[in-house]
Design a protein around this motif. Structure first.
Motif: not given
Length: 298
Positions: A130-135
């Motif tokens: 989902q390209k939620q790299y921080q998570n």
């Protein structure tokens, strides 16, 4: 970086950890507490349904597998393998939101660190998709806390950090471009406002000049009017003076039954002329008579 991306594509095309079986020894390596296993029969039934669901997945029967995983999850909260394997099924199907929910449920149910490690590892994989790299970074860190020896998780964490750094740099460039564009727009607006103020000032000055010009013209008009009035006044005075110099109407017009001096003089002159004509007529008649005729001598 290109090499990392290629590895990411192949690495995340499959799940990092395979399905867990329904056997209690494989599904939970830790010792569950009394609260986790309130009924031994329930946990055995749940694990049996999990094993059947795994077989259905192997036969590509997703519908039957999903139904059995749900029944297994409902049977016992102590079974972390059922939600974990159902999460894998959703992940393979591309339903990342549902997969994440099942992974989180598995991580909350798991009593052993190894099970928590696998659940958080796959939660990180969902975040990466989902390209939620921080998570993703946080999920991989939690996975490594439960198993620091997993090199695959450590690699995924490094990749997530690299993607996050790239994202932040691109965001900074985008923000810089937006700020620059905003500054240009602001400068253009200020320049336009300044131009409007100059135009307004010029218009005000022009109106002021026009007002002074109108006042000057009005002053000139008033002077002309005054001059014209003075000329009329002077003309009226001249006319009055002329009327004073001219004889009064009583001097010019004779009274009724009374001749003027001029008429009398003309009348006398006429009488004299008439007398002269009469005298000349008489004299003329005397001449016309001539000498008396003589009688002929026959």
């Amino acid at each position: 970086m290109k090499q990392l991306i290629l590895i990411f594509v192949f690495g995340f095309s499959l799940l990092a950890h395979a399905q867990e079986g329904g056997d209690p020894a494989r599904s939970n390596s830790g010792n569950p507490s009394a609260e986790q296993v309130p009924n031994p029969e329930a946990i055995r039934s749940s694990q049996a349904l999990t094993a059947e669901a795994n077989e259905d997945l192997a036969d590509s029967d997703f519908v039957q597998a999903e139904a059995k995983f749900r029944r297994a999850i409902a049977k016992s909260e102590a079974n972390s393998a059922a939600p974990y394997n159902l999460g894998n099924a959703y992940y393979t199907d591309g339903s990342y939101g549902e997969a994440f929910g099942r992974y989180k449920e598995a991580g909350d149910r798991a009593g052993a660190k190894g099970d928590k490690h696998k659940a958080y590892h796959n939660m990180g994989n969902v975040y990466m998709q989902q390209k939620q790299y921080q998570n993703a970074v946080e999920a991989y860190k939690e996975s490594l806390r439960n198993d620091p020896t997993d090199e695959e998780t450590r690699y995924n964490l490094a990749l997530a950090k690299e993607m996050l750094k790239k994202e932040q740099e691109e965001q900074k460039q985008d923000d810089g471009g937006e700020n620059e564009q905003e500054q240009q727009d602001q400068d253009q607006q200020d320049q336009q406002d300044s131009g409007d103020e100059d135009d307004a000032e010029d218009k005000e000055n022009q109106e002021g000049d026009n007002g002074e010009s109108d006042k000057a013209q009005e002053g000139e008009s008033e002077d002309d009017m005054k001059k014209e009035e003075e000329e009329k006044k002077s003309q009226n005075q001249d006319e009055k003076q002329d009327s004073k110099d001219q004889p009064k109407p009583s001097d010019q017009q004779p009274r009724p039954n009374q001749l003027s001096k001029e008429q009398i003089a003309n009348l006398l002159q006429a009488m004299e002329n008439e007398e002269k004509k009469v005298k000349e007529k008489i004299d003329a008649q005397k001449i016309k008579g001539g000498p008396p005729t003589t009688e002929k001598d026959w």
